[in-house]
Motif scaffolding. Structure first.
Motif, PDB file in Angstrom:
ATOM      1  N   LEU A  19      44.278  52.454   2.132  1.00  0.00           N
ATOM      2  CA  LEU A  19      44.548  52.454   3.411  1.00  0.00           C
ATOM      3  C   LEU A  19      44.462  51.105   4.081  1.00  0.00           C
ATOM      4  N   VAL A  20      43.566  50.115   3.765  1.00  0.00           N
ATOM      5  CA  VAL A  20      43.902  48.786   4.221  1.00  0.00           C
ATOM      6  C   VAL A  20      45.297  48.250   3.585  1.00  0.00           C
ATOM      7  N   VAL A  23      48.142  49.311   5.596  1.00  0.00           N
ATOM      8  CA  VAL A  23      48.309  48.788   6.982  1.00  0.00           C
ATOM      9  C   VAL A  23      48.502  47.211   7.040  1.00  0.00           C
ATOM     10  N   VAL A  24      48.228  46.640   6.246  1.00  0.00           N
ATOM     11  CA  VAL A  24      48.467  45.306   6.155  1.00  0.00           C
ATOM     12  C   VAL A  24      49.714  44.984   5.519  1.00  0.00           C
ATOM     13  N   ARG A  26      53.751  45.387   5.060  1.00  0.00           N
ATOM     14  CA  ARG A  26      54.682  45.890   6.085  1.00  0.00           C
ATOM     15  C   ARG A  26      55.939  45.949   5.208  1.00  0.00           C
TER      16      ARG A  26
END
Length: 132
Positions: A19-20, A23-24, A26
């Motif tokens: 998940l991280v 999110v990070v 792109r």
């Protein structure tokens, strides 16, 4: 902590890391390599589970009590939501949606992960053709 409890904690930590990462990072298109790796690891673990506990344990586990039913429902919702979000993109790159739907309906994540890997591969190929 038992070995099985350790596996649960490890899987949760891996999910948080994923998940991280999502999110990070792109990028517009995900990694087919990661999807294939997740497929391989999850399928191997699933086969180990069946070999150790038997196929009927899935039924027993999900029908023993309301918590088991809740976990089953959660799995179904997650897979259906993912498929609903993935299907339009998959259709746009020419994937056979009915065939993938049958595979996902009968195997859940074991079918969904290769579908995602294939989608990412086709989208990357298409993006490369448009750029070239």
């Amino acid at each position: 902590m038992t070995a099985i409890q350790s596996i649960v904690v490890l899987c949760y930590a891996a999910a948080i890391a994923a998940l991280v990462y999502a999110v990070v990072r792109r990028t517009r298109i995900g990694s087919p390599v990661i999807a294939w790796a997740l497929f391989a690891a999850f399928t191997a673990f699933s086969l180990l589970s069946v070999a150790r506990d038997g196929i009927m344990m899935f039924w027993t586990n999900h029908t023993a009590n309301l918590v088991g039913v809740q976990v089953w429902w959660d799995l179904l919702l997650a897979v259906v939501i993912a498929f609903i979000f993935i299907a339009p993109r998959a259709r746009a790159v020419g994937m056979n949606i009915p065939l993938w739907a049958v595979l996902v309906a009968t195997t859940a994540s074991i079918g969904l992960l290769p579908m995602v890997a294939r989608l990412f591969t086709l989208e990357r190929a298409r993006e490369g053709q448009e750029a070239g």
